[in-house]
Motif scaffolding. Structure first.
Motif, PDB file in Angstrom:
ATOM      1  N   GLY A  78       0.842  -1.199   0.000  1.00 36.72           N
ATOM      2  CA  GLY A  78       0.000   0.000   0.000  1.00 36.72           C
ATOM      3  C   GLY A  78       0.866   1.233   0.000  1.00 36.72           C
ATOM      4  N   PRO A  79       0.237   2.399   0.070  1.00 35.97           N
ATOM      5  CA  PRO A  79       1.012   3.643   0.092  1.00 35.97           C
ATOM      6  C   PRO A  79       1.895   3.727   1.333  1.00 35.97           C
ATOM      7  CG  PRO A  79      -1.330   4.087  -0.245  1.00 35.97           C
ATOM      8  CD  PRO A  79      -1.198   2.633   0.108  1.00 35.97           C
ATOM      9  N   LEU A  80       2.971   4.481   1.190  1.00 35.94           N
ATOM     10  CA  LEU A  80       3.847   4.796   2.306  1.00 35.94           C
ATOM     11  C   LEU A  80       4.113   6.294   2.290  1.00 35.94           C
ATOM     12  CD1 LEU A  80       6.774   5.313   0.853  1.00 35.94           C
ATOM     13  CD2 LEU A  80       6.960   2.858   0.993  1.00 35.94           C
ATOM     14  N   VAL A  81       4.754   6.781   3.330  1.00 36.22           N
ATOM     15  CA  VAL A  81       5.087   8.206   3.422  1.00 36.22           C
ATOM     16  C   VAL A  81       6.600   8.327   3.450  1.00 36.22           C
ATOM     17  CG1 VAL A  81       4.821  10.333   4.750  1.00 36.22           C
ATOM     18  CG2 VAL A  81       2.963   8.646   4.717  1.00 36.22           C
ATOM     19  N   ALA A  82       7.135   9.101   2.511  1.00 35.91           N
ATOM     20  CA  ALA A  82       8.574   9.374   2.465  1.00 35.91           C
ATOM     21  C   ALA A  82       8.811  10.778   3.000  1.00 35.91           C
ATOM     22  CB  ALA A  82       9.090   9.250   1.032  1.00 35.91           C
ATOM     23  N   ILE A  83       9.815  10.912   3.857  1.00 34.98           N
ATOM     24  CA  ILE A  83      10.086  12.168   4.549  1.00 34.98           C
ATOM     25  C   ILE A  83      11.578  12.469   4.477  1.00 34.98           C
ATOM     26  CG2 ILE A  83      10.048  13.310   6.827  1.00 34.98           C
ATOM     27  CD1 ILE A  83       7.883  10.978   7.478  1.00 34.98           C
ATOM     28  N   VAL A  84      11.921  13.722   4.258  1.00 39.61           N
ATOM     29  CA  VAL A  84      13.283  14.190   4.479  1.00 39.61           C
ATOM     30  C   VAL A  84      13.223  15.039   5.740  1.00 39.61           C
ATOM     31  CG1 VAL A  84      15.209  15.577   3.625  1.00 39.61           C
ATOM     32  CG2 VAL A  84      13.866  14.190   2.031  1.00 39.61           C
ATOM     33  N   ALA A  85      14.018  14.648   6.733  1.00 43.48           N
ATOM     34  CA  ALA A  85      14.085  15.396   7.992  1.00 43.48           C
ATOM     35  C   ALA A  85      15.460  16.044   8.092  1.00 43.48           C
ATOM     36  CB  ALA A  85      13.837  14.478   9.176  1.00 43.48           C
ATOM     37  N   GLU A  86      15.494  17.210   8.721  1.00 40.21           N
ATOM     38  CA  GLU A  86      16.723  17.992   8.842  1.00 40.21           C
ATOM     39  C   GLU A  86      16.957  18.340  10.302  1.00 40.21           C
ATOM     40  OE1 GLU A  86      17.801  21.493   6.073  1.00 40.21           O
ATOM     41  OE2 GLU A  86      16.823  22.438   7.813  1.00 40.21           O
ATOM     42  N   GLY A  87      18.232  18.322  10.689  1.00 42.16           N
ATOM     43  CA  GLY A  87      18.572  18.743  12.040  1.00 42.16           C
ATOM     44  C   GLY A  87      19.978  18.337  12.413  1.00 42.16           C
ATOM     45  N   ASP A  88      20.431  18.831  13.531  1.00 44.05           N
ATOM     46  CA  ASP A  88      21.735  18.440  14.042  1.00 44.05           C
ATOM     47  C   ASP A  88      21.669  16.984  14.495  1.00 44.05           C
ATOM     48  OD1 ASP A  88      22.874  20.998  13.671  1.00 44.05           O
ATOM     49  OD2 ASP A  88      22.012  21.681  15.572  1.00 44.05           O
ATOM     50  N   ARG A  89      22.581  16.166  13.977  1.00 43.97           N
ATOM     51  CA  ARG A  89      22.662  14.731  14.309  1.00 43.97           C
ATOM     52  C   ARG A  89      21.322  14.023  14.108  1.00 43.97           C
ATOM     53  NH1 ARG A  89      25.823  14.258  19.874  1.00 43.97           N
ATOM     54  NH2 ARG A  89      25.753  12.064  19.303  1.00 43.97           N
ATOM     55  N   VAL A  90      20.585  14.418  13.080  1.00 41.83           N
ATOM     56  CA  VAL A  90      19.262  13.865  12.826  1.00 41.83           C
ATOM     57  C   VAL A  90      19.300  12.370  12.501  1.00 41.83           C
ATOM     58  CG1 VAL A  90      19.164  14.474  10.353  1.00 41.83           C
ATOM     59  CG2 VAL A  90      17.048  14.319  11.664  1.00 41.83           C
ATOM     60  N   ILE A  91      20.361  11.903  11.840  1.00 45.89           N
ATOM     61  CA  ILE A  91      20.443  10.480  11.510  1.00 45.89           C
ATOM     62  C   ILE A  91      20.515   9.656  12.791  1.00 45.89           C
ATOM     63  CG2 ILE A  91      21.844   8.684  10.403  1.00 45.89           C
ATOM     64  CD1 ILE A  91      22.693  10.888   8.357  1.00 45.89           C
ATOM     65  N   GLU A  92      21.447   9.988  13.649  1.00 52.73           N
ATOM     66  CA  GLU A  92      21.604   9.282  14.919  1.00 52.73           C
ATOM     67  C   GLU A  92      20.353   9.419  15.778  1.00 52.73           C
ATOM     68  OE1 GLU A  92      24.725   9.243  18.678  1.00 52.73           O
ATOM     69  OE2 GLU A  92      24.710  10.952  17.322  1.00 52.73           O
ATOM     70  N   GLY A  93      19.812  10.619  15.843  1.00 53.03           N
ATOM     71  CA  GLY A  93      18.634  10.859  16.670  1.00 53.03           C
ATOM     72  C   GLY A  93      17.426  10.056  16.232  1.00 53.03           C
ATOM     73  N   LEU A  94      17.185  10.011  14.923  1.00 50.37           N
ATOM     74  CA  LEU A  94      16.020   9.265  14.449  1.00 50.37           C
ATOM     75  C   LEU A  94      16.227   7.757  14.545  1.00 50.37           C
ATOM     76  CD1 LEU A  94      14.656  11.517  11.596  1.00 50.37           C
ATOM     77  CD2 LEU A  94      13.544  10.890  13.723  1.00 50.37           C
ATOM     78  N   ARG A  95      17.463   7.300  14.440  1.00 52.57           N
ATOM     79  CA  ARG A  95      17.722   5.871  14.639  1.00 52.57           C
ATOM     80  C   ARG A  95      17.385   5.481  16.090  1.00 52.57           C
ATOM     81  NH1 ARG A  95      18.468   2.409  10.520  1.00 52.57           N
ATOM     82  NH2 ARG A  95      19.915   1.176  11.732  1.00 52.57           N
ATOM     83  N   ILE A  96      17.748   6.326  17.020  1.00 54.15           N
ATOM     84  CA  ILE A  96      17.426   6.066  18.429  1.00 54.15           C
ATOM     85  C   ILE A  96      15.915   6.142  18.644  1.00 54.15           C
ATOM     86  CG2 ILE A  96      17.651   6.967  20.777  1.00 54.15           C
ATOM     87  CD1 ILE A  96      20.564   7.804  19.922  1.00 54.15           C
ATOM     88  N   MET A  97      15.283   7.149  18.072  1.00 51.44           N
ATOM     89  CA  MET A  97      13.829   7.287  18.211  1.00 51.44           C
ATOM     90  C   MET A  97      13.084   6.107  17.606  1.00 51.44           C
ATOM     91  SD  MET A  97      13.217  11.314  17.351  1.00 51.44           S
ATOM     92  CE  MET A  97      11.448  11.120  17.266  1.00 51.44           C
ATOM     93  N   ALA A  98      13.597   5.557  16.487  1.00 57.89           N
ATOM     94  CA  ALA A  98      12.929   4.430  15.823  1.00 57.89           C
ATOM     95  C   ALA A  98      13.005   3.176  16.681  1.00 57.89           C
ATOM     96  CB  ALA A  98      13.548   4.178  14.452  1.00 57.89           C
ATOM     97  N   GLY A  99      14.143   2.937  17.317  1.00 55.44           N
ATOM     98  CA  GLY A  99      14.307   1.740  18.133  1.00 55.44           C
ATOM     99  C   GLY A  99      14.816   0.563  17.318  1.00 55.44           C
ATOM    100  N   ALA A 100      14.983  -0.570  17.993  1.00 61.05           N
ATOM    101  CA  ALA A 100      15.493  -1.786  17.352  1.00 61.05           C
ATOM    102  C   ALA A 100      14.600  -2.205  16.193  1.00 61.05           C
ATOM    103  CB  ALA A 100      15.590  -2.903  18.381  1.00 61.05           C
ATOM    104  N   THR A 101      15.216  -2.810  15.185  1.00 64.49           N
ATOM    105  CA  THR A 101      14.480  -3.240  13.993  1.00 64.49           C
ATOM    106  C   THR A 101      13.316  -4.158  14.346  1.00 64.49           C
ATOM    107  OG1 THR A 101      16.487  -3.036  12.680  1.00 64.49           O
ATOM    108  CG2 THR A 101      14.725  -4.351  11.747  1.00 64.49           C
ATOM    109  N   ASN A 102      13.544  -5.095  15.247  1.00 66.67           N
ATOM    110  CA  ASN A 102      12.490  -6.012  15.658  1.00 66.67           C
ATOM    111  C   ASN A 102      11.632  -5.313  16.714  1.00 66.67           C
ATOM    112  OD1 ASN A 102      10.984  -7.979  17.091  1.00 66.67           O
ATOM    113  ND2 ASN A 102      12.356  -9.573  16.374  1.00 66.67           N
TER     114      ASN A 102
END
Length: 158
Positions: A78-102
């Motif tokens: 089905g449809p998905l949402v693609a986002i570009v996010a910007e910020g200081d250390r945004v890659i690391e921050g969003l990886r932490i916010m997302a949590g473990a893959t499982n």
């Protein structure tokens, strides 16, 4: 649609995908709220269905793995949402916010820990994808947002 002049070259950028299960379950607003509440800025946002060719490019390192067909099917359901996010250390921050893959192993308070589902080996619905490095972010953003086309220095190529 984002335009290259909207990207701050002094900031880091990352791709976030709200996967079809998250979109279908009405979790887009909650995920966007968490991203913005953390202080990151949305610079690109689109709803689309992912064609197989795009998924093969996006997940190129997984294409030969036994689970790729199920992953591709999940991402095309089905449809998905693609986002570009910007910020200081945004890659690391969003990886932490997302949590473990499982989602079962993801900590409470993370997107996957709170919103993801694990219904067996072929039915893990972990709601989001986030880029795992600056190099991956640049490559992934160029796939999902070709109109942004920027290089590894973070400068717009347009």
């Amino acid at each position: 649609m984002p335009t290259p002049d909207l990207l701050d070259p002094r900031k880091e950028h990352t791709l976030v995908l709200i996967k079809p299960d998250g979109f279908r379950r009405g979790l887009t607003g909650e995920i966007l709220r968490r991203i913005e509440q953390k202080g990151y800025v949305l610079k690109g946002l689109k709803i689309k269905k992912a064609p197989l060719a795009l998924l093969e490019e996006h997940y190129e390192e997984h294409i030969e793995r036994h689970y790729f067909p199920a992953l591709a099917e999940y991402m095309m359901e089905g449809p998905l949402v693609a986002i570009v996010a910007e910020g200081d250390r945004v890659i690391e921050g969003l990886r932490i916010m997302a949590g473990a893959t499982n989602p079962t192993l993801a900590n409470p308070g993370t997107i996957r820990g709170d919103l993801g589902r694990d219904w067996g080996p072929d039915a893990v619905q972990n709601v989001v994808h986030t880029s795992d490095s600056p190099t991956s972010a640049i490559r992934e953003i160029s796939l999902w947002f070709p109109e942004l086309a920027y290089d590894e220095s973070g400068e717009s190529a347009l």
